[in-house]
Structures are given as structure tokens and as C-alpha cells.
Motif scaffolding. Structure first.
Motif, PDB file in Angstrom:
ATOM      1  N   LYS A 137       0.829  -1.055  -0.096  1.00 52.02           N
ATOM      2  CA  LYS A 137      -0.108  -0.131   0.052  1.00 52.02           C
ATOM      3  C   LYS A 137       0.864   1.263  -0.224  1.00 52.02           C
ATOM      4  O   LYS A 137       1.910   1.129   0.654  1.00 52.02           O
ATOM      5  N   GLU A 138       0.478   2.180  -0.802  1.00 52.42           N
ATOM      6  CA  GLU A 138       1.486   3.350  -0.737  1.00 52.42           C
ATOM      7  C   GLU A 138       0.331   4.578  -0.929  1.00 52.42           C
ATOM      8  O   GLU A 138      -0.772   4.656  -1.678  1.00 52.42           O
ATOM      9  N   GLU A 139       0.544   5.691   0.033  1.00 54.46           N
ATOM     10  CA  GLU A 139      -0.180   6.741  -0.173  1.00 54.46           C
ATOM     11  C   GLU A 139       0.661   8.057  -0.004  1.00 54.46           C
ATOM     12  O   GLU A 139       1.471   8.035   0.865  1.00 54.46           O
ATOM     13  N   LEU A 140       0.290   8.910  -0.892  1.00 57.51           N
ATOM     14  CA  LEU A 140       1.390  10.193  -1.106  1.00 57.51           C
ATOM     15  C   LEU A 140       0.413  11.364  -1.585  1.00 57.51           C
ATOM     16  O   LEU A 140      -0.333  11.178  -2.284  1.00 57.51           O
ATOM     17  N   PHE A 141       1.196  12.491  -1.242  1.00 58.79           N
ATOM     18  CA  PHE A 141       0.598  13.728  -1.750  1.00 58.79           C
ATOM     19  C   PHE A 141       1.361  13.850  -3.114  1.00 58.79           C
ATOM     20  O   PHE A 141       2.216  14.005  -3.234  1.00 58.79           O
ATOM     21  N   VAL A 142       0.590  13.984  -4.301  1.00 63.54           N
ATOM     22  CA  VAL A 142       1.250  14.204  -5.486  1.00 63.54           C
ATOM     23  C   VAL A 142       1.229  15.612  -5.705  1.00 63.54           C
ATOM     24  O   VAL A 142       1.861  16.182  -6.690  1.00 63.54           O
ATOM     25  N   SER A 143       0.520  16.363  -4.990  1.00 63.08           N
ATOM     26  CA  SER A 143       0.861  17.839  -5.195  1.00 63.08           C
ATOM     27  C   SER A 143       1.608  18.413  -4.470  1.00 63.08           C
ATOM     28  O   SER A 143       1.883  19.655  -4.303  1.00 63.08           O
ATOM     29  N   GLY A 144       2.595  17.721  -3.814  1.00 57.19           N
ATOM     30  CA  GLY A 144       3.761  18.212  -3.166  1.00 57.19           C
ATOM     31  C   GLY A 144       3.349  18.987  -1.966  1.00 57.19           C
ATOM     32  O   GLY A 144       4.401  19.796  -1.530  1.00 57.19           O
ATOM     33  N   ARG A 145       2.380  18.563  -1.061  1.00 57.77           N
ATOM     34  CA  ARG A 145       1.944  19.220   0.112  1.00 57.77           C
ATOM     35  C   ARG A 145       3.219  19.258   1.138  1.00 57.77           C
ATOM     36  O   ARG A 145       3.574  18.341   1.344  1.00 57.77           O
ATOM     37  N   TYR A 149      -3.623   9.578   6.011  1.00 58.17           N
ATOM     38  CA  TYR A 149      -2.264   9.567   5.327  1.00 58.17           C
ATOM     39  C   TYR A 149      -1.351   8.838   6.167  1.00 58.17           C
ATOM     40  O   TYR A 149      -1.237   9.073   7.024  1.00 58.17           O
TER      41      TYR A 149
END
Ligand code: MGD
Ligand code: MGD
Ligand code: SF4
Ligand code: SF4
Ligand code: SF4
Ligand code: SF4
Ligand code: SF4
Ligand code: MO
Lengths: 177, 313, 764
Positions: B2-10, B313
């Protein structure tokens, strides 16, 4: 009236346009943002799925950020929009602690800021900046109590979820899955 | 996987990658508030019990620390505000749902009360003291006359203040580590314990120290019980709370928590106090200091670790 | 009968074979044109148009807005630049009447504002100097800088001939330098958007349909029933109209089939994701062709009417069964069949997308030929839901003197090669700049406008060597990008928000014009390209080729020729015209003459056969990664454009650096952790100059790694972008040239991981 937003995770490409548009529309300082994109990856190659979500303040029906505010700077206006009056905010950070979505930030000028559902645009009959810019048209906004609003229509025929319902805040951002 | 990340570079300052909006000021404020509550509570208690003579330090001298602690605490709180010019907004409204609000108002009551209390004993401390103005002398007389009532008020407000230091955190459901009703009573107990420790350290009377030491042992016992209760509670709760407890059970805060808070801050001083009561000679400042430091570290750990815990997150 | 030559690509090279004496003669002739042109100018003068933005534009919702079209990529969406009353730029919003964007810019267009505000911008002209043996840039006036450029270009022309000067351009400003260079006497005008981008596609399409695909691609995605994306990662590739239409197609329930070794964003939205083994796409395509023909599910009517060479094709693909392809591609035969049937069911409303950046493995023209053939078999070209027949409006240009006829071109460096290249090769000109004993043409001078060559051309060391061999190099840019560091003279252009450019005339479903005008005065001492090129031309006695005093004169004149005016365009920004070439699609049974040798869609390519290439695509195997290495594949991040936006504050906020995507199994093997910084080393021992962050993700195969192109800047003047992320271009040292048209296949490179910064080994 109850404003809400629906985000179609099946169409969102995670481009971040909603984020930039919000920054320029609302003069959000560099390094901060009122909305952001989360990518969630599950499975293992080649059986992988991703979910892309454009997130922002949920304008919760049961908003802990408003309750914990010692000055009343955080408050709710017509349509359920949760707002912060900058000149009443002391910058104590309580509302930031209170938000399960980490949707608020401390503006470099001291007060706390967050998504306003672009109420200044709604007043003029325009849509929110993020909804109006989204190139995939995957954001729907409107009045939940009006069955003909974009958001009501989007929710009617699709499965949806909200984030962290267990936090009990009754969030008003709906993610179409 | 599982992977969760901010793709908008928060990467918002003090919010990402984890919340760190409250820095040293808030735990210090909570600590000083608890300490003040502890001292006031026992000052009030022994006054009502008419033990002013035997428990002189507790009733008369330690309370001089209270206004100092409260003012320092308020300064710390003020320093933590990001929009300081608007500080006065706190006192234009009362919001019962906001612990921050009623805490501010409690302090508004407690601080002057503690000052009056200390002032009423100042002539005993400094015999040459002169109030200069007649009305102040009258006020002093009035205060001395109403010590009993003040003692009741102090006990009551001390409980409110002590509990408040915990509730300020536990009101935030959004931070799983704080999301426990134990926190109010736990911080109250810890506050009482640090109050006792400070008083003990100041006291020259063997008898007084013995009484305080016994009380402190009770507090430490309750504290340990509450902490275990809290951790068990987390482990039996939702995933986010299990994760929160993990911070102390193998995670990032394990060493500080178990070594500085539990062992050096509670168990070891308790052992020393028992030894002292059993007649061994232990310099009183050692357990007192350990308890004071333990309490401080505890506030820091709870505030820091609590901010890390989140729902998403 | 419809003649499709109206749509034919405008960029077909014309070679002039005249001597330099002619050049002077024609120069003298120039006055004739100039006299005519003066007439034009005075005509325009009468309308007393403003030279700058003042007083024009319009007020909207209490804010001033000025029309523009976006320059952050080449989709050229039209929009409005909003300013407040103090002339501060507030935001850029799409123009609702523009079919490129339908009122919605992409993140890069919305963030284009960051290009204007970038405090690292080039601020004044710069001239290279040396102090104690160390080179540095000295600030200069425009006059001094342009004098120096003129002097050096003249010197090269005198000593080697004007043809030894080449123009590398990408973007609007390049047009003006093109005009200049042709007037100067050189035909060597090139853009990296050909040999590093869509060249193979254009060549393949011209060979098959007699015309290129062009930009924007005339894919009728909004009305399609089946969209097939082969490596084309729409959604990350943020070409606006396509992204919007793909979303519409999703809403309508169209079937999307994505072929990609990586779970691209598009793949995640597809009904079928075919996680193909990289470099084997041609086998899959041939198998699809096989299924279409041998399952008899192709569009017989269309093929019979329009196609040439079907029987030979049928014979050619006889053995290219799904089972055969399975062994190569790892895609199961059942899936190949099923997806082929999906396409057939949707036909002709099916799009097998030709892609855009298609220079992958060196056999790219042939791969795209297979795509073209497959589309022909399903009859999608010229049909609703397939490809529409695009149309654009041609704007007349005032008469100028004829250009001098050059005596040689870049092609002379490659005798007998690349005849089917319809444009000049950037990589070819770059290579031909490095002197060799037997080369017929060497380049001595480069004019570079709007292309960051060290990050754009593969094999960075080669590009650097070419530049160091130049006698003179002038760079026109907005930012202190890597390429500016090699220049002798750097000229700061103002951003697109501060200038006029030529009218946008790109094709679409209907012809549209779009205006770009300045919303504010140029910041610092920057100037628009039209002014730079014109002033330089004047300094060199070539002013007649720029028959206007101010660009507004030219624009107004051009617009008036088609019934509009600058004043009108300043108000509306975008103007739609009626189609003149007929319907948007072929009529049923309509006779169509394609611009090929046979007048038909050539399944069998006579052009290719004539040049000695396979007339039908043939799959060949490409090398795989050696032990311990992984194939380097790269692509786009939706919020950045190549290297140009890495320093843009608004977009930098969204993505500050690229990361290297590594499959969890590989990460385990190498003990690599999320967010750890590592160095990449390629098969030739080249190590990335900057470290790159690890992203451990299931979205990538175990035999490949993925990174976004455009990061890893080395110019310290880029305060945000410098040193952030790694640069794929420096790792692409193995370049496989497409024999047909000279495209640079860039995906045959393999990298391994270094956890520590290697001392001494670092390429810089
Ligand atoms: N390794 C690798 N190489 C590639 C690719 C890849 O994916 N990987 N992609 C290839 C493709 S598809 C293409 S199309 C090319 C693109 O190649 P380029 O067009 O060279 O791409 P950029 O890196 O964006 O460089 C653009 C330059 O123009 C400058 N610029 C921006 N705006 C203006 C302006 O208004 N005026 C002037 N004068 N200059 C301006 C920028 O500062 C920058 O220096 O790259 C190709 N090369
Ligand atoms: N945001 C953004 N959008 C852009 C641009 C930009 O800079 N930024 N540039 C524009 C330009 S000029 C161009 S040319 C286009 C390019 O856009 P596309 O034509 O879509 O790009 P490619 O680089 O060919 O495709 C990259 C994809 O190919 C996949 N791939 C790698 N190897 C293989 C393989 O062997 N087989 C298959 N089937 N797939 C493979 C990668 O995993 C990745 O998903 O993008 C345009 N759009
Ligand atoms: S603009 Fe639309 S598609 Fe892009 S990230 Fe935001 S919601 Fe998703
Ligand atoms: S999302 Fe957070 S800030 Fe917004 S209303 Fe809910 S609790 Fe408050
Ligand atoms: S930071 Fe401002 S808005 Fe938030 S709780 Fe404190 S006073 Fe209210
Ligand atoms: S509704 Fe407005 S304020 Fe909220 S995220 Fe969208 S653009 Fe920003
Ligand atoms: S696709 Fe985006 S970057 Fe390209 S021209 Fe349109 S708005 Fe600009
Ligand atoms: Mo490209």
C-alpha cells in the motif's frame, strides 16, 4: 441550503490544476495550499489500482474546528461553509489540532486559513476556482438540498465515500468511487 | 503493498509531513498550569483542614510560586499565538465548547486569586513589607479574613485548572493519542504530584515532608494506573489509536516515555520516597526534582507525540 | 472528390541550391518588397493601434483581462491574463470559446503566471567575457549585444557561408528567427519536436495517409467508443484538449485500452491495461493486425475503398499470431484477441492513438506505421469517433523579398540518409557541428531560441561537445537555463504574458484564430522575439524581411485580410471561422484522394519501399537490461513541462523534484527505502550529476525504472530547480537512430543504483 462537493476519483488525473487555480484565485502564499491531491496505490504489479483524490476542507456539518475556536473566528455561514474571520483569529492553532483532515494551515500573516468554498465567487454566481478549472471536469459543486445541482446529480447515480467518517465530523466532500 | 502520497507536493510549514503547530510553549504552559494547580490545591486543602501551622510551606510559601508559574505560563501561551496582536479577542467572548476559551477565562480568575492569596501572606514572609496605600492594607485585611472561602475557591479552581490542562488536549478527537477521557484526570494527578514535589523541596519541616511524600506516593500510584489504563484503552480501540499507542510501545517515543517519564519521573522517585519513609536518608531534592522533570517531559511527550498522530495519510 | 492536400503539413523542407553571390543580389532586390511592405505599414498606421497593452484588453468582473495563448507547452490554449488596477498579474484563465481548452487551462497554463514572476529570470542581455582565464557573463545593452551577434554571424557567413548557422527553436518566438535566418541565407531551422518527439509519427503518417498527424492531434476522442493508448500517457501528458476529451469519453463509457509497462494514470482508468514488456509494442500491434484480418473483423468497406496493399499485408502478418506475440510481449493471446475485438466492435469510432513523443527504440517510424495501418483497418481515419478532418485558417503575410538560395543544407552531412525526414533533425545538426574529416558541412554558429538543448537532446556530453566546437552561439531565452551557460551572447526574451506574437492559426474541428497580447510591460530589460529578430535583421541590412514597424501593424493587417481586426481580437481573444474544406468526416462512400503515390491509404508503403525500407513493419528484438540494470523509461508529470517549468514557483510548489520509481521487489533486493536519495549509473558508466529520491511503487515493472523528464538542473542561477532531482538526458547515452527519418530512440538505456555519491566517477 447545504453546499457540498463531489470528486470523481475515476476521472481525476491528479494534475494539481485545482491546487494552482486555488493559489492564484485566493492569493495563497507559496508553500501553502488550501487543496491538495492524494494518490493511493493498492495491489501488486500488475494487479494495481490507484485512487486520485483532490482534497480540501470538508466543511463538516459537525465541525470540531468551529467548536474549539476560543474567539469565534471560525464560524459557519450560509450554506454550511466553514470560514475564518482573519481579524478575530488569534492564531492559537486549536482549530488546526481539531481538524482530522489537516485542512487548515497557519498563514504566514498569523491567522489561520483554509478553503472557503470560494464564497466570494459564489456570491457573484461563479463556481469555485478549482471546480471551474479542472480539465477533467471531475469536481462537482452545488447545493445538496437542490436535487438538480451538479453535486446532487453526481451523487445520485454513483457510489461514494467520505474520508475518516469515524472522526464523526460529517464531512461534506464526497468521493465518487 | 500500500502506498499513499501527496502528489501535489504538500509541504506546509508546521503541518507536513506531520503536525507540529504547537511547540515548546504549549507543553510548558500546560506543565506550569498543572504545577500551579497542584500547589494551590494543597494550599487550599490544608487551610480548610486548619493545618496552616504544620503545613506552613504548603499553605504559605509554596503558593508564592503560583502567580509566577501562571504568569510564565500565560507568557508561553501568548508566545505560541501566531496572530498576537489579536490576543484580546480571547476575552471578547466565552465559548464553553472551546477548552481554549474556558481555560483562558479560568486563568483570568485563578491568577488574581493566587496573587491575592500570596499577598495575604507577604507580611509573614517579609515582616517589613509595607503596602504604601491604605486601601491595600484594607484589602489585605479582607483577604486574610476570607482565607477559608478563598481556600475553597482555590481547591475548586485548581481542579478545574488541572483538568483543563488535560482536556485542552483530549478535546481534540482529531489527534488519536489525545482522544481519551483519561487525559484530564491524568494531567490533574500529574499536576498535583508536581505541586507536591515542589512544595516538598521547599519545606524544611520533616513532618510536612512526610505528609507530602505520602500524598505524592498516592498520586504516583494513581498516575501509573491511569497511564496503563490509557495505553490499554488505545490498544483496544481503533486502528489510528493503536498506531498512536505504538509510538510509546516500540515507536519513536518509547525511550523518552519509558525512561524519562515512567522510570525516572515516577517509579524511581517513588522508590526513593518509600526508602525515605522507611528511614533511609535520601536528599529530598532528588525525588522532587525527578518528579518535576518527569512531569515536564510528560507534557512535552504528549503534545509532540499527539500531534504526529492523525486520521489520514 | 476531396483533395486532402489542403491539410498537408506546412513544414516540408525546400532546398535552395544557389551560390552566395545570389544572396547579395537578392538582398538588393529586397527594396522592391520593402516598398510594398511600407504600403502595408502605413495602411495599418492609419488605425493608430497601441504599441503596447495600454488602453486595450477589457474589463471583466472588475478586473482587467487581456487575451493570450499559453506558451507553457505547445498545445497553445487560449486564455485571459487578469490584472488588477495597478497592473499586477493576478491569474490566467482559459478562454471559453477556445476548443484547445474550453475555458480550462491545465495546471501548467494556470501556473504560467510563475514564469512572469520568476525572480531568476534573465534580466539583461549578457555577453561572455574572460577574466584571468575564467569565463563570465557581462551585462550589456541591447545595442551592444545585437551588434556583437550581427558581427559574428557576418563573420561566419563570410568565412564559411551563412548555411553554417543553424537555428534551434521551439515555441512562438522561433518564427521570427526563422524569418531572419532564411533571409540571412540558411535553411537550417530545426526544432527538437521532430527528431526527439513526433518525427517518426509524422513520417509514418505521411507514408500511410499522405499527411501528418499534426498538432493538436485530430483525434475525435470525445465521440469515440474505444481509445487505445500505446505508451501515450494522457493525464500525465497534459495536452489539454485530449485530457478533457478522454474524461468525456470515460463519462460516456468508452472502452479504454492502455499499453504501458507502467501503470500510468491513463492505465489506471482503463478497462484493459496491457502491462507490456518494454520495447515489444510492435509485436503486439502486428498481432492485433493479424487478429483484425484473420478474424475478419476489419472494416472491409473502408479498406476496399481507400486502402492499398491489403492482400500483401494479409500475407505479411500471417504468422504474427497472438501466440507469437505472447512470447515477445508477455501479453496473453486471449487478451490480445479480446482487445482487438473491442476495437472492431467500436469501429470506426475507435482511435489507436498515434502517440506524440514516439522516439523510443529506433524502429519508431515502423511502429507508428503499424498504428496507422491498424487505424486504417478499422476505418477510423476520417470517421466520427476516430480522427476528424482538421482545418485551419491561413493568414496572408505581406510580401517580402525572396530569400537568398542556400548552397547546402544539414542534409549534406548525411548523404543518402533520412530522405523521409520532413523536417530538419536537431540531433543531426548537433552531431554535424562536431567536426570530422569527411563531413561535407560543419556548423559554426547556432541561434537557439526556446529550447534547452543540454536537457533536450539525448547524450548530453555530445551536445556539450558540439557547443564547444562552435564559433558563435546566441541564445534567446527567458530563464538562465543550462543552454544559456554555453552561449556567447544571451538575449532575454520577455515572457508570453508580456508580449505580442503571431496569431495562433493551429487546426481544429473548425478553424480558429487566437491572439496573444501583453497584459503588462516587459519586466527588467527583456524584449519580445519579434523585436529582437527584427532589430538584428535591421542591423544586418535585412530589415525588409520584417515589413512592419511594430508587430501590431502586422497583426492588424493580417487580421483585416480575413475580416477581423486587432481591435476585435483584443476584445474576444479567440475567433471561430467556418469550415471551407467540407465535412468534419468522410461522407459515406465519398471518394477521397490521399496525398500518397497511389492516392490511397498505403498499407503497403511505396515511399518506404522506394527508400529501401520494409514496406510493412517487421518486429525486431531490442536488447534488454544486463544483469543488475533496469530499463530507464521516462515521461511527463502533469504539472511540469520538460525542463522549462522546474523553477516556476507555482508549479515547483506542486512538484519540486522527480523521483525514481522502483518496484518493491527490486527495492528489497537493493535494500532501497522510500525517499532515500541515490545516484543512477547507466550502462556506459555515466552517473547522474544529482541524486534522486526513491519512490517504491507497484506501478512499475521489476525490469524497469521510471522517472519524469525535466529535472536535475545544474545551472546554479535557477535557485529553486538547481540540483533537485536527476536529469534523464545525461543518462541517455545509447541513442538508436531511426534509419527512416533520423529520430533518436532514447529508451534503450539501462541504469543501476548507487547508494553513495561516487567520488571522481560523477559526470557533471
Ligand atoms: N531525456 C528526454 N529528452 C527529451 C524528452 C524526454 O521526454 N526525455 N522529450 C522530447 C520532446 S517530446 C520534446 S518536444 C523536446 C522539448 O524540448 P524543449 O522545447 O527544449 O524543452 P524545454 O526543456 O522545456 O526547454 C524550453 C526552453 O525554452 C525556454 N523558454 C520558455 N519560454 C520561453 C519564451 O517565451 N521565449 C524563449 N525565448 N524561451 C522560452 C525555457 O526557459 C527553456 O530553456 O524534448 C525532447 N527531449
Ligand atoms: N504535463 C506535460 N504534458 C506534456 C508535456 C510536458 O512536458 N508536460 N509535453 C508534451 C509533448 S511535447 C509531448 S511529445 C507529449 C509526450 O507524451 P506521450 O506521447 O504521452 O509520451 P511518451 O513519453 O511517449 O510516453 C511516456 C509513457 O510511455 C511509457 N513507456 C515507456 N516505454 C514504453 C514501451 O516500451 N512501450 C509502451 N507501450 N510504453 C512505454 C511510459 O511508462 C510512460 O507512461 O507530452 C506532451 N504533454
Ligand atoms: S484539477 Fe481535476 S483532475 Fe486535476 S487534480 Fe484537480 S480534481 Fe484532479
Ligand atoms: S475539514 Fe477540518 S477545517 Fe474543515 S470543517 Fe471539517 S474539521 Fe473544520
Ligand atoms: S487559530 Fe484562530 S480560528 Fe483557529 S481556533 Fe484559534 S482563534 Fe480560532
Ligand atoms: S473551493 Fe475555492 S478555496 Fe476551496 S479549494 Fe477550491 S478554489 Fe480553493
Ligand atoms: S496544455 Fe496546458 S501548458 Fe499546454 S498550452 Fe494548454 S494550458 Fe498551456
Ligand atoms: Mo514533444
Amino acid at each position: 441550503m447545504r453546499y457540498a462537493m463531489a470528486i470523481d476519483t475515476k476521472k481525476c488525473v491528479g494534475c494539481g490544476d485545482c491546487v494552482v487555480a486555488c493559489q492564484t484565485e485566493n492569493n495563497v502564499p507559496h508553500g501553502y495550499c488550501r487543496d491538495w491531491i492524494v494518490e493511493n496505490v493498492a495491489g501488486s504489479y500488475p494487479n494495481v489500482e490507484i485512487e486520485l483524490r483532490s482534497e480540501r476542507c470538508n466543511h463538516c456539518d459537525n465541525s470540531p474546528c468551529v467548536r474549539c475556536c476560543p474567539t469565534g473566528a471560525s464560524h459557519i455561514i450560509e450554506g454550511g461553509i466553514v470560514k475564518v474571520t482573519h481579524s478575530e483569529c488569534i492564531g492559537c492553532g486549536a482549530c488546526i489540532q481539531a481538524c482530522p483532515y489537516d485542512a487548515r494551515y497557519s498563514h504566514p500573516d498569523g491567522y489561520v486559513d483554509k478553503c472557503t468554498f470560494c464564497d466570494h465567487r459564489l456570491e457573484k454566481g461563479q463556481g469555485t476556482a478549482c471546480v471551474e478549472v479542472c480539465p477533467t471536469n471531475c469536481l462537482y459543486f452545488g447545493d445538496l438540498e437542490d436535487p438538480n445541482s451538479d453535486v446532487s446529480k453526481a451523487l445520485k447515480n454513483r457510489k461514494w465515500k467520505v474520508l475518516a467518517p469515524e472522526a464523526g465530523t460529517k464531512p461534506q466532500l464526497y468521493f465518487l468511487t | 503493498m500500500k502506498e499513499e502520497l501527496f502528489v501535489s507536493g504538500r509541504n506546509i510549514p508546521n503541518i507536513d509531513p506531520f503536525l507540529n503547530i504547537w511547540h515548546w510553549q504549549i507543553p510548558l504552559y500546560l506543565y506550569l498550569g498543572g504545577l500551579a494547580a497542584g500547589i494551590m490545591f494543597f494550599a487550599g486543602y490544608f487551610t480548610i483542614m486548619r493545618k496552616e501551622k504544620e503545613m506552613e510551606t504548603t499553605v504559605k510559601w509554596a503558593p508564592f510560586l503560583v502567580p509566577i508559574a501562571l504568569v510564565l505560563g500565560l507568557i508561553a501561551l501568548f508566545l505560541d499565538l501566531k496572530h498576537q496582536l489579536y490576543f484580546w479577542r480571547l476575552y471578547t467572548t466565552i465559548r464553553f465548547e472551546s477548552p481554549m476559551s474556558w481555560g483562558a477565562w479560568t486563568l483570568m480568575l485563578v491568577t488574581p486569586l493566587s496573587m491575592v492569596w500570596a499577598a495575604s501572606y507577604i507580611k509573614e514572609l517579609i515582616p517589613k513589607w509595607d503596602w504604601k496605600f491604605g486601601f491595600l492594607n484594607q484589602a489585605e485585611a479582607l483577604a486574610i479574613k476570607h482565607r477559608k472561602q478563598m481556600a475553597w475557591a482555590m481547591m475548586l479552581l485548581a481542579v478545574v485548572l488541572g483538568v483543563y490542562t488535560g482536556i485542552l488536549l483530549s478535546a481534540f478527537n482529531a489527534r488519536p493519542l489525545w482522544n481519551t477521557s483519561v487525559l484530564g484526570i491524568l494531567f490533574l494527578t500529574s499536576g498535583l504530584s508536581t505541586g507536591l514535589a515542589a512544595t516538598m523541596w521547599m519545606s524544611k519541616s520533616k513532618y510536612e515532608r512526610k505528609v507530602l511524600s505520602r500524598l505524592d506516593l498516592i498520586m504516583i500510584g494513581i498516575e501509573l494506573f491511569l497511564i496503563i489504563h490509557m495505553l490499554m484503552g488505545f490498544l483496544a480501540a481503533s486502528e489510528v489509536q493503536i498506531e498512536a499507542a505504538q509510538l510509546f510501545l516500540g515507536g519513536e517515543f518509547t525511550v523518552v516515555f519509558w525512561v524519562f517519564v515512567i522510570i525516572l519521573g515516577l517509579v524511581f522517585p517513588a522508590v526513593l520516597e518509600i526508602l525515605e519513609l522507611k528511614g533511609f536518608h535520601v536528599p529530598v531534592w532528588i525525588p522532587a526534582l525527578l518528579i518535576l522533570i518527569g512531569g515536564l517531559v510528560f507534557r512535552f511527550v504528549m503534545v509532540e507525540a499527539g500531534q504526529i498522530t492523525r486520521f489520514l495519510y | 472528390m476531396r483533395i486532402l492536400s489542403i491539410h498537408i503539413f506546412t513544414y516540408i523542407d525546400i532546398y535552395f541550391m544557389k551560390t552566395r553571390r545570389d544572396f547579395i543580389k537578392i538582398s538588393a532586390l529586397g527594396t522592391v518588397g520593402a516598398a510594398m511592405a511600407t504600403g502595408v505599414v502605413s495602411m495599418a498606421k492609419g488605425s493608430s493601434l497601441p504599441g503596447s497593452h495600454e488602453g486595450s484588453g477589457s474589463v471583466f468582473n472588475g478586473q482587467n483581462r487581456y487575451p493570450t495563448y499559453c506558451e507553457v507547452c505547445f498545445w497553445k490554449c487560449a486564455g485571459w491574463t487578469y490584472t488588477d488596477n495597478k497592473g499586477k498579474i493576478l491569474k490566467i484563465i482559459g478562454n471559453n470559446n477556445d476548443p484547445h481548452c474550453n475555458g480550462r487551462l491545465c495546471p501548467r497554463g494556470t501556473g504560467g503566471i510563475g514564469m512572469y514572476y520568476d525572480e531568476d529570470r534573465l534580466k539583461t542581455p549578457l555577453i561572455r567575457e574572460k577574466k584571468n582565464g575564467k569565463p563570465y557573463f557581462r551585462k550589456a545593452s541591447w545595442d551592444e549585444a545585437l551588434d556583437l551577434v550581427a558581427k559574428n554571424l557576418k563573420k561566419i557567413a563570410d568565412e564559411h557561408g551563412p548555411e553554417c548557422v543553424a537555428l534551434f527553436n521551439h515555441g512562438s518566438g522561433g518564427k521570427f528567427f526563422g524569418t531572419f535566418l532564411k533571409a540571412f541565407g540558411s535553411p537550417n531551422i530545426t526544432a527538437p519536436s521532430f527528431a526527439q518527439c513526433r518525427g517518426p509519427r509524422e513520417t509514418a503518417w505521411i507514408a500511410t495517409y499522405g499527411e501528418g498527424v499534426g498538432s493538436p492531434e485530430p483525434t475525435d476522442i470525445r465521440d469515440t467508443n474505444c481509445l487505445v493508448l500505446i505508451g501515450t500517457h494522457i493525464g500525465e501528458n497534459m495536452h489539454n484538449g485530449q485530457v478533457q476529451e478522454m474524461s468525456q469519453a470515460i463519462d460516456k463509457g468508452a472502452t479504454i485500452i492502455t499499453v504501458d509497462p507502467r501503470l500510468s494514470t491513463a492505465a489506471s482508468k482503463s478497462k484493459y491495461w496491457l502491462p507490456i514488456k518494454p520495447s515489444t509494442d510492435l509485436a503486439l500491434l502486428m498481432a492485433w493486425i493479424h487478429v483484425a484480418i484473420y478474424e475478419d473483423i476489419y472494416n472491409k468497406e473502408y479498406v476496399e475503398k481507400y486502402a492499398y496493399g491489403f492482400d500483401e499485408l494479409k500475407e505479411h502478418v500471417k504468422d504474427m499470431t497472438p501466440e507469437w506475440a505472447y512470447g515477445i510481449t508477455t501479453i496473453k493471446p486471449a487478451v490480445i484477441r479480446k482487445t482487438a475485438r473491442e476495437m472492431a466492435n467500436a469501429a470506426p469510432a475507435v482511435i489507436i492513438h498515434p502517440g506524440r513523443h514516439v522516439t523510443w527504440y529506433g524502429d519508431d517510424t515502423q511502429r507508428i506505421r503499424a498504428v496507422a495501418i491498424l487505424n486504417a483497418l478499422f476505418g477510423s481515419w476520417g470517421n466520427r469517433g476516430g480522427f476528424y478532418l482538421k482545418e485551419s485558417l491561413h493568414l496572408p503575410y505581406p510580401k517580402t523579398p525572396p530569400n537568398p538560395k542556400p548552397t547546402k543544407t544539414w542534409r549534406d552531412a548525411y548523404p543518402g540518409q533520412f530522405k523521409l525526414a520532413s523536417m530538419a533533425l536537431s540531433s543531426g545538426i548537433c552531431d554535424a557541428t562536431i567536426p570530422t574529416a569527411d563531413r561535407a558541412c560543419n556548423f559554426k554558429g547556432w541561434i537557439v531560441s526556446g529550447t534547452n538543448l543540454p536537457l533536450t537532446l539525448p547524450n548530453q556530453a555530445n551536445t556539450v561537445e558540439a557547443m564547444s566546437n562552435l564559433e558563435f552561439m546566441v541564445v534567446i531565452d527567458t530563464m538562465p537555463m543550462e543552454v544559456t551557460g554555453y552561449a556567447d551572447v544571451v538575449l532575454p526574451e520577455c515572457t508570453y504574458l508580456e508580449r505580442y506574437d503571431l496569431i495562433r492559426t493551429s487546426p481544429h474541428r473548425e478553424p480558429y484564430l487566437a491572439l496573444r497580447m501583453p497584459a503588462v510591460e516587459p519586466k527588467y530589460d527583456s524584449k519580445p522575439s519579434w523585436w529582437i529578430a527584427k532589430t538584428l535583421a535591421e542591423k544586418m541590412g535585412l530589415g525588409d524581411y520584417f515589413p512592419y514597424d511594430d508587430i501590431t501593424d502586422l497583426l492588424d493587417w493580417q487580421l483585416k485580410q480575413v475580416g477581423s481586426s486587432l481591435e476585435e481580437m483584443q476584445r474576444i481573444g479567440v475567433k471561430k471561422f467556418d469550415r471551407e474544406s467540407g465535412g468534419l468526416y468522410f461522407q459515406k462512400g465519398e471518394d477521397v484522394k490521399f496525398n500518397t503515390a497511389t492516392g490511397k491509404i498505403e498499407l503497403f508503403s511505396n515511399d518506404l519501399a522506394a527508400e529501401g525500407f520494409d514496406p510493412f513493419p517487421v518486429y525486431t528484438q531490442h536488447p534488454g537490461p544486463p544483469e543488475g540494470f533496469y530499463r530507464l523509461i521516462y515521461g511527463r508529470a502533469p504539472m511540469h513541462t520538460f525542463s522549462r517549468t522546474a523553477n516556476n514557483h507555482n508549479l515547483w510548489d506542486l512538484k519540486q523534484e522527480n523521483s525514481v520509481w522502483i518496484n518493491p521487489k527490486v527495492a528489497d533486493l537493493w535494500d532501497l527505502k522510500k525517499d532515500q536519495y541515490i545516484w543512477l549509473k547507466n550502462q556506459d558508466g555515466i552517473v547522474s550529476a544529482h541524486p534522486i529520491k526513491v519512490r517504491v511503487t507497484e506501478r512499475i515493472r521489476w525490469d524497469s525504472i521510471y522517472m519524469v523528464h525535466g529535472f536535475g538542473h545544474s545551472n546554479k542561477k535557477l535557485t529553486r530547480a538547481n540540483g533537485r532531482g536527476a536529469n534523464d538526458s545525461e543518462l541517455i547515452t545509447n541513442v538508436v537512430i531511426d534509419p527512416v527519418m533520423g529520430g533518436t530512440g532514447m529508451r534503450g538505456n539501462f541504469v543501476t543504483f548507487l547508494k553513495e555519491k561516487p567520488e571522481g566517477e560523477v559526470a557533471s
